[in-house]
Design an enzyme around this catalytic site. Structure first.
Site, PDB file in Angstrom:
ATOM      1  N   CYS A 164      -2.067  13.550  27.098  1.00 17.81           N
ATOM      2  CA  CYS A 164      -1.961  11.622  27.113  1.00 17.81           C
ATOM      3  C   CYS A 164      -1.415  11.266  25.944  1.00 17.81           C
ATOM      4  CB  CYS A 164      -3.820  11.351  26.932  1.00 17.81           C
ATOM      5  SG  CYS A 164      -5.290  11.680  27.438  1.00 17.81           S
ATOM      6  N   ASN A 190      -6.368  16.883  31.731  1.00 20.78           N
ATOM      7  CA  ASN A 190      -5.262  16.221  31.746  1.00 20.78           C
ATOM      8  C   ASN A 190      -4.400  15.067  30.829  1.00 20.78           C
ATOM      9  OD1 ASN A 190      -7.782  14.564  32.509  1.00 20.78           O
ATOM     10  ND2 ASN A 190      -7.192  13.389  33.919  1.00 20.78           N
ATOM     11  N   GLU A 230     -11.185  14.614  31.913  1.00 22.68           N
ATOM     12  CA  GLU A 230     -12.628  14.564  32.068  1.00 22.68           C
ATOM     13  C   GLU A 230     -12.097  16.141  33.505  1.00 22.68           C
ATOM     14  OE1 GLU A 230     -10.625  12.231  35.003  1.00 22.68           O
ATOM     15  OE2 GLU A 230     -11.372  11.438  33.356  1.00 22.68           O
TER      16      GLU A 230
END
Length: 573
Positions: A133, A131, A271
């Site tokens: 960012c 994921n 994660e």
């Protein structure tokens, strides 16, 4: 008709060019250099950053196949002609990689075969990222001062949040090529990030909000102690507008699970391995609540797993998706990531030391049970609601399952904020300390492990108890019964390879990734680093994080009350 000078020399050309042309006069560009292990210049590449200075705008990784770890000969092949120019034992190359990483943090290692071995839906493509960012030019407040993300990629650093230091042992890592948005505030501050990145907002109390959920007038929490702003504690949200597509990055910051980005306090993530545009709903079971007087309460754990799988699957359908591509990919695979937290507290309640064979057995039994019950729950949902659309040809189809509602079921995330809310230990990590100080919004909170207080207060002398609380560890404190000393072992007292064994025990029963950190003290040897790399590969871990504290210059680590060596278990490395 001359001879090419090789990839490293051309990397230096790009490095110098990027150094000269800086964004805003101070922000360097971000370059990632990956060279396959079969390239003739691999040794020069491995040692290109063993001294600080060269290639400051690059992070390096060596790409290796599985056979590389099997101590075979590696043919070095001329990429222009396809001819083999040399043949080198992989062991020799591996030792050079380990030594260089031990010295300076570069290069990293990419296991090109393993990275997609557990991809449940290979027909949809290869997994390329977790994921995403923030952008590469974001300034992060560190113990060395404000540094751009690209300088922190692949190397450990101390993140400074509200005046306190928190370790990021693996540094920033690239998490994908995604659309980024520019967040602006009325006071003139800005930050580039993905639409779903959590930002700290002050309402009745501090809460995390995805950037896309911010409303005009929201008070964004600023790091009032940083040099990015003029001491403001809050800044008023004004707008969020698309700023095109670029590489985005994340970092795991132990103890804070957040970092100071351009003065804003934002959450870390990273994660969950995902295909492009996928999403995955995560949730964690508090294992500390699954212990009864007779041991693990398996029936309560079973009910909780089935409820959690049903709940997370429902979330997929009620979500509002920011892009049609995200909705399409999410509904194709319906991935969920059910994990755990409070494992260390569970062991303490069971009377089992973390660094013991018995603890590894508990890990195997608990996660195997969760894995099996999660599969039953998802299979039951498939019979009622239908399998995920890409089930045909998937890993589950080939394994003989009649149906499965979700392409993945389990993930072990760090659970930093979740474990604080739940009042339990983080993820599958051992206790960081039995007492520590947390700095939130400029205020310091001293926290003692409640299980330690409950067990130790009536069994230890007052002076002994207070000494332990002041140090944060039982190590080196006399007058402590052996059983209590073993039960409250902290992360710094555990052999590094045992950390890997615990990670592997959980990974065997987890579909996605396991969040776990292995830290090395400053006096760790090259052999220590090599042992951990080797153990991670041999035990089947998907990845491994190693950082030897002190391997970079200008690292500052201060101990507020007790100054001792890492061998004395006093430094939060």
């Amino acid at each position: 008709m001359g001879v090419a000078s090789g990839p490293v020399s051309f990397m230096r050309v790009f490095d110098v060019a990027v150094e000269v042309i800086k964004q805003g006069g101070r922000r360097r560009g971000a370059n990632m250099g990956v060279l396959h292990v079969s390239h003739p210049d691999i040794f020069g590449f491995i040692e290109a950053k063993t001294s600080e200075g060269p290639l400051r705008n690059f992070n390096l990784s060596v790409s290796v196949p599985d056979r590389f770890m099997e101590d075979r000969k590696i043919d070095l092949i001329n990429p222009r002609t396809g001819e083999t120019v040399d043949s080198v034992p992989s062991r020799e190359i591996f030792k050079r990689i380990v030594k260089a990483a031990w010295r300076s943090g570069d290069p990293g290692m990419i296991f090109e075969d393993r990275i997609n071995r557990r991809n449940p839906t290979p027909s949809l493509g290869r997994i390329e990222a977790t994921n995403p960012c923030i952008s590469s030019d974001t300034l992060i407040m560190t113990s060395e001062g404000p540094l751009p993300v690209n300088e922190l990629e692949g190397r450990a650093f101390m993140a400074v949040v509200n005046g306190s230091e928190y370790p990021s042992t693996s540094g920033f890592f690239k998490t994908g090529y995604r659309e980024v948005f520019e967040l602006k505030t009325r006071e003139g501050y800005s930050l580039k990030l993905t639409h779903d990145h959590p930002v700290l907002v002050m309402e009745d109390k501090p809460v995390w909000k995805a950037a896309c959920d911010l409303e005009r007038g929201d008070m964004l929490v600023m790091d009032s102690g940083s040099s990015f702003n003029s001491g403001e504690r809050f800044s008023t949200f004004l707008s969020l507008k698309s700023n095109g597509y670029e590489d985005v990055y994340d970092a795991c910051v132990a103890g804070a699970n957040a970092f100071n980005a351009n003065g804003f306090i934002v959450h870390n993530c990273g994660e969950q391995p995902l295909l492009p545009y996928e999403s995955c709903n995560l949730g964690s079971i508090n294992l500390s609540l699954m212990v009864s007087a007779s041991g693990v309460n398996w029936e309560r754990l079973r009910r909780t797993v089935h409820t959690a799988v049903h709940f997370l699957d429902n979330v997929i359908d009620v979500n509002s998706y920011p892009l049609p591509e995200v909705r399409e990919m999410t509904l194709k695979t319906r991935k969920i990531g059910l994990g755990v937290m409070g494992f260390a507290d569970m062991l303490i309640k069971l009377g089992v030391p973390y660094n013991s064979g018995e603890a590894l057995g508990v890990a195997e039994r608990v996660m195997s049970f969760i894995e099996g019950e999660a599969r039953r729950a998802s299979s039951d949902l498939a019979a009622e609601r239908g399998s995920f659309p890409e089930f045909s040809g998937s890993m589950w189809d080939k394994m003989g399952f009649e149906g499965m509602r979700n392409a993945t079921l389990t993930t072990i995330a760090p659970t930093g904020s979740l474990s604080i809310i739940a009042g339990t230990s983080s993820g599958i990590e051992p206790l960081f300390a039995v007492s520590f100080t947390r700095n939130i919004l400029g205020r310091k909170f001293t926290e003692n492990n409640p299980l330690f207080e409950r067990i130790a207060r009536g069994r230890l002398k007052r002076d002994t108890f207070e000494m332990i609380i002041s140090k944060g560890t039982l190590h080196g404190v006399s007058g402590v019964p052996g059983k209590i000393r073993r039960l409250f072992v902290t992360a710094h007292e555990i052999d590094p390879v045992f950390h890997v064994k615990m990670q592997a025990a959980f990974q065997r029963h987890v579909d996605n990734a396991v969040s776990k950190t292995v830290n090395l003290p400053p006096d760790a040897s090259i052999n220590d680093a090599e042992r951990v790399f080797g153990a991670a590969y041999e035990l089947g871990c998907k990845g491994i994080t190693i950082y030897r504290y002190g391997s970079k210059m200008n690292e500052v680590l201060r101990f507020p009350e007790y100054a001792g060596s890492c061998r004395d278990m006093t430094c939060p490395n």
